[in-house]
Design a protein around this motif. Structure first.
Motif, short mmCIF file in Angstrom:
data_model
loop_
_atom_site.label_atom_id
_atom_site.label_comp_id
_atom_site.label_asym_id
_atom_site.label_seq_id
_atom_site.Cartn_x
_atom_site.Cartn_y
_atom_site.Cartn_z
N GLY A 97 0.78 -1.12 -0.26
CA GLY A 97 0.07 -0.05 0.07
C GLY A 97 0.89 1.38 0.02
O GLY A 97 1.98 1.24 -0.24
N GLU A 98 0.27 2.39 0.18
CA GLU A 98 1.21 3.72 0.20
C GLU A 98 1.53 4.15 1.46
O GLU A 98 2.69 4.23 1.81
CB GLU A 98 -0.10 4.59 -0.47
CG GLU A 98 -0.56 4.23 -1.86
CD GLU A 98 -1.16 5.24 -2.67
OE1 GLU A 98 -2.00 6.10 -1.95
OE2 GLU A 98 -1.66 4.94 -3.71
N ALA A 99 0.47 4.47 2.24
CA ALA A 99 0.79 5.17 3.65
C ALA A 99 -0.13 4.57 4.82
O ALA A 99 -1.48 4.63 4.12
CB ALA A 99 1.19 6.50 3.75
N PRO A 100 0.10 4.51 5.75
CA PRO A 100 -0.93 4.31 6.97
C PRO A 100 -1.93 5.62 7.07
O PRO A 100 -1.51 6.63 6.86
CB PRO A 100 -0.17 4.16 8.21
CG PRO A 100 1.16 4.50 8.14
CD PRO A 100 1.40 4.76 6.42
N GLY A 101 -3.22 5.33 7.56
CA GLY A 101 -4.13 6.20 7.93
C GLY A 101 -4.22 6.34 9.22
O GLY A 101 -3.50 5.64 9.88
N GLU A 140 -4.44 2.86 11.29
CA GLU A 140 -3.10 2.18 11.23
C GLU A 140 -2.18 2.88 12.07
O GLU A 140 -1.41 2.19 12.78
CB GLU A 140 -2.78 2.12 9.67
CG GLU A 140 -3.57 1.20 8.86
CD GLU A 140 -4.95 2.08 8.16
OE1 GLU A 140 -4.95 3.04 8.30
OE2 GLU A 140 -5.56 1.17 7.57
N PRO A 188 -0.54 -2.21 9.41
CA PRO A 188 -1.17 -2.03 8.22
C PRO A 188 -2.60 -2.45 7.41
O PRO A 188 -3.00 -3.56 7.90
CB PRO A 188 -0.09 -2.39 7.03
CG PRO A 188 0.59 -3.29 7.89
CD PRO A 188 0.51 -3.09 9.17
N PHE A 189 -3.35 -1.51 7.01
CA PHE A 189 -4.49 -1.91 6.49
C PHE A 189 -5.53 -2.44 7.44
O PHE A 189 -6.15 -3.84 7.26
CB PHE A 189 -4.41 -2.59 5.12
CG PHE A 189 -4.02 -1.85 3.88
CD1 PHE A 189 -4.98 -1.25 3.09
CD2 PHE A 189 -2.86 -1.93 3.30
CE1 PHE A 189 -4.74 -0.62 2.17
CE2 PHE A 189 -2.34 -1.13 2.43
CZ PHE A 189 -3.48 -0.65 1.88
N SER A 199 -10.12 0.85 4.31
CA SER A 199 -9.41 0.10 3.18
C SER A 199 -9.21 -1.33 3.07
O SER A 199 -9.21 -2.03 2.62
CB SER A 199 -8.06 0.82 2.76
OG SER A 199 -8.46 2.20 2.60
N ASN A 227 3.37 -1.16 3.57
CA ASN A 227 3.24 0.20 3.03
C ASN A 227 4.53 0.57 2.46
O ASN A 227 5.64 0.17 2.92
CB ASN A 227 2.65 1.07 3.67
CG ASN A 227 1.13 0.85 4.06
OD1 ASN A 227 0.38 0.90 3.10
ND2 ASN A 227 0.65 1.03 5.45
N HIS A 271 -6.24 1.16 -5.64
CA HIS A 271 -6.32 1.11 -4.38
C HIS A 271 -7.60 0.71 -3.81
O HIS A 271 -8.65 1.17 -4.26
CB HIS A 271 -5.68 2.40 -3.58
CG HIS A 271 -5.45 2.64 -2.25
ND1 HIS A 271 -6.31 2.47 -1.37
CD2 HIS A 271 -4.20 2.55 -1.69
CE1 HIS A 271 -5.63 2.58 -0.05
NE2 HIS A 271 -4.29 2.46 -0.42
N1 URA Z 1 -3.91 2.95 3.05
C1 URA Z 1 -2.94 2.55 2.61
O1 URA Z 1 -2.15 2.80 1.51
N2 URA Z 1 -2.21 1.95 3.62
C2 URA Z 1 -2.70 1.56 4.85
O2 URA Z 1 -2.08 0.78 5.55
C3 URA Z 1 -3.93 2.05 5.00
C4 URA Z 1 -4.61 2.71 4.12
#
Ligand code: URA
Length: 217
Positions: free
Chosen positions: A67-71, A74, A80-81, A85, A107, A180
């Motif tokens: 994935g991209e980055a934590p929200g 997270e 993660p995730f 999402s 991520n 995504h």
């Molecule tokens: N979106 C992401 O790309 N990564 C996460 O861990 C949560 C949401």
């Protein structure tokens, strides 16, 4: 214990095609890597994190979702995730019939960006951590989730809506991009695209002559 320097994989961490990492070497290197990420102050994102978000899944996965980055969720839980999402991703994983020992989730960026706006410079700073994670985990298949993950893992790929839903090859690995999961929550058309591409990934993974299937360590 020997210290691992960011950007310089240790000599005992092989490339994906090399021999399996012995379990005790793996454990030591992984624990050290986690410590470095938790203590990292290399970019401004560290200042606002509650937790660095490192990995969930198998320690010998066949496939890793990137994935991209934590929200926010997270960041709070350090996994993660696990937010909205993540629920969509988990449903897809169940639908594809992946077993827990077959996959992992991580991520590009390990700390939550402000307002959840992806920061490319943070991804560049974090890239050596991702490289070291992948060198230890040795997946043969990467599933970039969304445009930023695809751009990082396969800079020559076309844009995500063209690339998603079919396999590519990059640096000795198979890469099967998906949009995504958060994008799939935005419109009916994207939800349908997500569903179709997840189905295609499931079919591709279960093809009988899968050269990426490997024996467990
Ligand atoms: N979106 C992401 O790309 N990564 C996460 O861990 C949560 C949401």
């Amino acid at each position: 214990m020997r210290s691992l320097t960011v950007g310089e994989p240790p000599a005992d961490v092989p490339s994906p095609s090399a021999a399996p990492v012995a379990r005790d070497v793996f454990r030591r290197a992984w624990t050290e890597l986690e410590r470095e990420i938790r203590e990292c102050t290399r970019c401004p994102l560290h200042a606002n994190r509650t937790n660095a978000v490192i990995y969930r899944g198998s320690d010998a996965p066949r496939l890793v979702f990137v994935g991209e980055a934590p929200g926010a969720t997270e960041d709070r839980e350090g996994v993660p995730f696990v937010g909205r999402s993540g629920k969509r991703l988990d449903s897809a994983i169940v639908e594809m019939g992946l077993r827990a020992e077959e996959f992992g989730v991580l991520n590009l960026v390990k700390c939550r960006p402000p307002r959840n706006v992806f920061v490319r410079s943070a991804a560049a700073t974090c890239a050596p951590y991702l490289d070291r994670q992948l060198a230890l985990l040795r997946p043969t298949i990467l599933v970039p989730l969304g445009a930023e993950a695809l751009r990082s893992l396969d800079p020559e790929a076309p844009r995500i809506l063209l690339a998603a839903g079919r396999p590519r090859r990059r640096d000795g690995r198979q890469v099967f991009p998906l949009i995504h999961p958060a994008a799939s929550l935005r419109s009916r058309a994207l939800a349908e695209r997500w569903q179709a591409d997840v189905r295609a990934l499931g079919v591709w993974l279960s093809r009988p002559s899968d050269p990426s299937a490997r024996e467990p360590l």
